[in-house]
Write a protein that holds these residues in place. Structure first.
Motif, PDB file in Angstrom:
ATOM      1  N   SER A 109       0.822  -1.200   0.000  1.00  0.00           N
ATOM      2  CA  SER A 109       0.000   0.000   0.000  1.00  0.00           C
ATOM      3  C   SER A 109       0.863   1.260   0.000  1.00  0.00           C
ATOM      4  O   SER A 109       0.333   2.376   0.015  1.00  0.00           O
ATOM      5  CB  SER A 109      -0.922   0.015   1.227  1.00  0.00           C
ATOM      6  OG  SER A 109      -0.167   0.126   2.422  1.00  0.00           O
ATOM      7  N   GLY A 137      -7.883   3.350  -0.729  1.00  0.00           N
ATOM      8  CA  GLY A 137      -6.776   2.730  -0.011  1.00  0.00           C
ATOM      9  C   GLY A 137      -6.906   2.884   1.489  1.00  0.00           C
ATOM     10  O   GLY A 137      -6.705   1.921   2.243  1.00  0.00           O
ATOM     11  N   THR A 299      -8.022  -2.223  -1.349  1.00  0.00           N
ATOM     12  CA  THR A 299      -6.615  -1.803  -1.361  1.00  0.00           C
ATOM     13  C   THR A 299      -5.963  -2.093  -2.700  1.00  0.00           C
ATOM     14  O   THR A 299      -5.194  -1.278  -3.226  1.00  0.00           O
ATOM     15  CB  THR A 299      -5.844  -2.501  -0.231  1.00  0.00           C
ATOM     16  OG1 THR A 299      -6.480  -2.237   1.018  1.00  0.00           O
ATOM     17  CG2 THR A 299      -4.409  -1.998  -0.161  1.00  0.00           C
TER      18      THR A 299
END
Length: 356
Positions: A109, A137, A299
């Motif tokens: 991420s 995210g 994500t």
């Protein structure tokens, strides 16, 4: 015959392009399998030092220049501490109490943090798709890392945060992985400054070597029985992590990046957690909760949007320009047709002239 050769070459090139992300994802699974028989900081040092030596050997065969000057070594040392010591330390410690698949999702991420840091430091444009990716995210990471009791309380419009929840949050491996992702993001930004004074390949090798020294130093003080419990299969796994998951993976990554394939590489970042999730389930029987699966899905989408925000914005711009051109062409055709319809012809009627 020539078409078959071209097809085989493109297939090999595609496999090599995917290889770094496959190796990084499977390396997470291999490290998770070794963790019960060793200590995390010792394992992180084992991953870095031999890989750094291998990269320097390869760099010597490629005639890559060694760092020169105190500024070069200063930036490499800072890069080694952030990208080597902190990143690998948080990663290894986080793997102790989290799964390989979720850990890989949290680590990858880092494009979210890179986008924000680039906006702050270099005034890079994020755009609509980038901001959408950031929102997705943050939502996905929250679903993965926050205690499920908090999530259900928020959905029920009755938030109840207790001391036990906070202790559970900060003791969770996912948040150690998030700290690792932040360290990797800062390291990604730092590499711009490192490359001003040193070759990126040799700098990568030296940062692995220098970054491993604090890990082994701390391990010698706070950890014990680092290798006594390791069996032959564990040493093979560590060798795989060092050679394939570090040296070869980084080597391929830098090769394709220097060949102009950085856009393709960035769009494939989301494959690393996918491979980690698949092989973590197959070899380690890792199972995620439904909420965590939703977080993983969000994500991965966010990583793709962040990495491809410029391409997506470019496609929209091209589509808009094409639509405007089409409209202009239609207007021109309509105006031309109107000019033709408005033409009047005057016919003068005259008597035939008789010649003498």
């Amino acid at each position: 015959m020539q078409l078959q050769l071209r097809g085989s070459k493109s297939t090999v090139a595609s496999l090599l392009l995917i290889a770094p992300f496959f190796l990084w994802g499977t390396a997470m699974v291999a490290m998770k399998g070794v963790i019960p028989h060793t200590t995390p900081l010792f394992m992180a040092g084992v991953r870095l030092l031999p890989a750094g030596v291998l990269i320097l050997i390869i760099g010597a065969f490629m005639d890559r220049p060694q760092p020169k000057g105190w500024l070069a070594w200063l930036w490499i040392t800072i890069f080694a501490f952030v990208e080597g010591t902190l990143f690998q330390g948080f990663l290894a410690e986080g793997l102790v109490i989290t799964s390989a698949g979720l850990g890989s999702v949290m680590i990858d991420s880092q494009p979210l943090a890179v986008a924000l840091l680039s906006l702050w430091l270099f005034q890079e444009h994020i755009g609509l798709w980038g901001w959408l990716g950031l929102v997705l995210g943050v939502t996905g990471i929250s679903l993965i890392g926050l205690p499920e009791e908090w999530i259900f309380d928020v959905l029920d419009s009755g938030v109840k945060i207790t001391t036990d929840n906070w202790q559970q949050l900060f003791a969770s491996g996912e948040w150690l992985m998030l700290l690792g992702a932040l360290s990797m993001a800062v390291g990604t930004v730092l590499i711009r400054y490192v490359c001003r004074y040193a070759d990126p390949v040799t700098a990568t090798g030296w940062h692995m070597i220098l970054g491993s020294l604090p890990l082994w130093g701390i391990s010698a003080v706070v950890e014990s029985k680092q290798w006594q419990g390791l069996v032959i299969s564990d040493w093979f796994a560590l060798s795989y992590v060092t050679i394939f998951g570090s040296a070869i993976a980084y080597g391929l990554f830098f090769y394709f990046a220097s060949s102009g394939n950085l856009t393709s590489l960035s769009s494939l970042t989301f494959l690393t957690p996918v491979f980690a999730l698949i092989f973590g389930h197959l070899f380690l029987s890792e199972v995620l909760s439904p909420i965590q699966w939703v977080g993983v899905f969000l994500t991965l989408i966010s990583i793709y949007l962040i990495n491809q925000r410029e391409n997506l914005a470019g496609q929209n711009k091209k589509a808009t320009v094409s639509e405007e051109n089409t409209q202009q062409q239609l207007v021109l055709e309509a105006s031309s047709a109107k000019e033709f319809t408005n033409v009047t012809l005057s016919v003068i009627k005259s008597e035939p002239e008789v010649l003498p």
